[in-house]
Write a protein that holds these residues in place. Structure first.
Motif, PDB file in Angstrom:
ATOM      1  N   SER A  84       0.803  -1.199   0.061  1.00 53.25           N
ATOM      2  CA  SER A  84       0.026  -0.077   0.179  1.00 53.25           C
ATOM      3  C   SER A  84       0.717   1.087   0.103  1.00 53.25           C
ATOM      4  O   SER A  84       0.541   2.328  -0.711  1.00 53.25           O
ATOM      5  CB  SER A  84      -1.018  -0.019   1.065  1.00 53.25           C
ATOM      6  OG  SER A  84      -1.779  -1.072   1.071  1.00 53.25           O
ATOM      7  N   THR A 124       3.708   1.757  -1.332  1.00 54.44           N
ATOM      8  CA  THR A 124       4.370   1.789  -2.479  1.00 54.44           C
ATOM      9  C   THR A 124       3.490   2.421  -3.500  1.00 54.44           C
ATOM     10  O   THR A 124       3.615   3.476  -4.390  1.00 54.44           O
ATOM     11  CB  THR A 124       4.934   0.364  -3.179  1.00 54.44           C
ATOM     12  OG1 THR A 124       6.066  -0.188  -2.596  1.00 54.44           O
ATOM     13  CG2 THR A 124       5.504   0.581  -4.642  1.00 54.44           C
ATOM     14  N   ARG A 125       2.030   1.714  -3.445  1.00 55.59           N
ATOM     15  CA  ARG A 125       1.174   2.425  -4.309  1.00 55.59           C
ATOM     16  C   ARG A 125       0.738   3.930  -4.043  1.00 55.59           C
ATOM     17  O   ARG A 125       0.533   4.668  -4.975  1.00 55.59           O
ATOM     18  CB  ARG A 125      -0.309   1.518  -4.074  1.00 55.59           C
ATOM     19  CG  ARG A 125      -1.360   1.978  -5.149  1.00 55.59           C
ATOM     20  CD  ARG A 125      -2.503   0.987  -4.744  1.00 55.59           C
ATOM     21  NE  ARG A 125      -3.778   1.739  -5.070  1.00 55.59           N
ATOM     22  CZ  ARG A 125      -5.066   0.968  -4.720  1.00 55.59           C
ATOM     23  NH1 ARG A 125      -4.949  -0.179  -4.272  1.00 55.59           N
ATOM     24  NH2 ARG A 125      -6.142   1.638  -4.970  1.00 55.59           N
ATOM     25  N   THR A 161       3.487   6.320  -5.574  1.00 58.78           N
ATOM     26  CA  THR A 161       2.976   6.319  -6.906  1.00 58.78           C
ATOM     27  C   THR A 161       2.206   7.314  -7.158  1.00 58.78           C
ATOM     28  O   THR A 161       2.111   8.027  -8.145  1.00 58.78           O
ATOM     29  CB  THR A 161       2.831   5.021  -7.633  1.00 58.78           C
ATOM     30  OG1 THR A 161       3.914   4.123  -7.171  1.00 58.78           O
ATOM     31  CG2 THR A 161       2.664   5.064  -8.980  1.00 58.78           C
ATOM     32  N   GLU A 162       0.778   7.121  -6.413  1.00 58.75           N
ATOM     33  CA  GLU A 162      -0.161   7.976  -6.850  1.00 58.75           C
ATOM     34  C   GLU A 162       0.218   9.496  -6.369  1.00 58.75           C
ATOM     35  O   GLU A 162      -0.384  10.220  -6.888  1.00 58.75           O
ATOM     36  CB  GLU A 162      -1.349   7.270  -5.956  1.00 58.75           C
ATOM     37  CG  GLU A 162      -2.131   6.044  -6.532  1.00 58.75           C
ATOM     38  CD  GLU A 162      -3.053   5.347  -5.893  1.00 58.75           C
ATOM     39  OE1 GLU A 162      -3.704   6.173  -4.997  1.00 58.75           O
ATOM     40  OE2 GLU A 162      -3.535   4.452  -6.224  1.00 58.75           O
ATOM     41  N   GLU A 220     -11.538  -1.317  -7.659  1.00 59.74           N
ATOM     42  CA  GLU A 220     -10.419  -2.304  -7.193  1.00 59.74           C
ATOM     43  C   GLU A 220     -11.017  -3.514  -7.452  1.00 59.74           C
ATOM     44  O   GLU A 220     -11.987  -3.825  -6.845  1.00 59.74           O
ATOM     45  CB  GLU A 220      -9.967  -2.110  -5.905  1.00 59.74           C
ATOM     46  CG  GLU A 220      -8.589  -2.918  -5.585  1.00 59.74           C
ATOM     47  CD  GLU A 220      -7.799  -2.446  -4.580  1.00 59.74           C
ATOM     48  OE1 GLU A 220      -6.749  -3.036  -4.332  1.00 59.74           O
ATOM     49  OE2 GLU A 220      -7.957  -1.213  -4.094  1.00 59.74           O
TER      50      GLU A 220
END
Length: 261
Positions: free
Chosen positions: A160, A162-163, A166-167, A237
Motif C-alpha cells: 500500500s 508503494t502504491r 506512486t499515486e 479495485e
C-alpha cells in the motif's frame, strides 16, 4: 493564498524531473520562455498552460490549479452523480462491480475513501464495519478488526505504501495523501527486515473469514476519457482469487451474488 503560476510550473517540472531545456523542447518553446514563465516575466495563454500540462502529465483536477494560478477560468468540474450526463459513467461502475461477483470489488476515490462495494465485498468486510465514506488507509492503520482479519498485514502495508507513493507522484501536492504516506511509512519502517523483503510475482492479501483464509490479488481500473474530476480519479479495485482453494470457497459463499450489486 493564491498560487503563482511560475511556482506551480516549477513544482511540477521538478516533480517530473525535467529541466527547463527538456520541457521547452518537448513543448515546442524555448527554454528561455520556460524560464520567463517560472520567474513571472511572461504570462501564459490558456493554450500554453494546457500544452505544458500535457507534457508534464498533469491530471485533470490539478490542471484547474494551473489555470487559476495563471488568472484563467478552470476547465474541469466535479458534477453531481445524479446529473443526467453522469449516468453512463455511474452505470459503468455499477456494471463492473456487479458483474465481478462472486468476487469482491469496490470503488474508491483518490484518497482511498470507499465509494461503493459489491455484495461479496460487503460480506467480506462486514466484520470490520467498513462502509461508504470510510478511508481504507485509516482502516489499515487503526481498525483492529481489519488488522485481525489480515494475516499478512505487514506485506499489505508495504504494498500500500508503494502504491500511495506512486499515486502521490501522479497527483502532485496533496496533503491527505502526504499524511497517509507519512503514517504508513512510519509503520513500515518499524517492520523487521522490511527493506530486504523480496517482491514476489503475485502479492496477495490474505483475509481470515471465520475458519477460512481467502487469498486475493487485485487489479485497478479507472476511466480513460472523462472531463469530470471525481470520475477521472475514481479507482475500481477488483479482487481475484490467488489460489484454487480461495476460488472454490468464494464461489461456494457468494456464487449466488451475480448479477446484483
Amino acid at each position: 493564498m493564491v498560487d503563482r503560476f511560475g511556482d506551480v510550473l516549477r513544482e511540477w517540472r521538478q516533480l517530473r524531473r525535467m529541466s527547463q531545456m527538456d520541457l521547452g523542447l518537448s513543448a515546442g518553446v524555448s527554454p528561455r520562455h520556460i524560464s520567463f514563465l517560472e520567474s513571472g516575466r511572461a504570462l501564459p495563454s490558456r493554450g500554453m498552460v494546457l500544452r505544458l500540462c500535457d507534457e508534464l502529465e498533469v491530471p485533470g483536477g490539478a490542471r484547474n490549479r494551473w489555470l487559476t494560478s495563471a488568472g484563467l477560468a478552470p476547465a474541469y468540474h466535479s458534477r453531481n452523480g445524479d446529473a443526467p450526463e453522469m449516468a453512463p459513467l455511474t452505470q459503468a461502475v455499477d456494471w463492473m462491480l456487479s458483474r465481478h461477483a462472486p468476487y469482491p470489488a469496490m470503488a474508491v476515490d483518490r484518497h482511498w475513501r470507499l465509494k461503493t462495494m459489491n455484495r461479496p465485498a460487503r460480506a467480506m468486510f462486514a466484520a470490520t464495519g467498513l462502509g461508504a465514506g470510510d478511508g481504507l488507509i485509516d482502516a489499515l492503520l487503526d481498525n483492529p478488526a481489519l488488522a485481525a482479519a489480515l494475516e499478512n498485514r505487514d506485506e499489505v502495508e508495504r504494498l500500500s505504501l508503494t502504491r500511495l507513493r506512486t499515486e502521490l507522484a501522479h497527483f502532485g501536492r496533496d496533503p491527505v495523501l502526504e499524511q497517509a504516506v507519512a503514517r504508513l511509512a512510519e509503520r513500515v519502517a518499524r517492520q523487521p527486515g522490511a527493506a530486504d523483503a523480496p517482491m514476489p510475482a503475485v502479492i496477495p492479501a490474505r483475509y481470515r473469514l471465520g475458519e477460512a483464509v481467502l487469498s486475493f490479488f487485485t487489479t485497478i481500473t479507472q476511466f480513460g476519457a472523462t472531463g469530470d474530476i471525481a470520475m477521472s480519479e475514481l479507482r475500481i479495485e477488483m479482487f481475484f482469487p490467488a489460489d484454487d482453494a480461495t476460488r472454490q470457497m468464494v464461489e461456494a459463499l457468494w456464487g449466488n451474488a451475480t448479477p446484483g450489486n
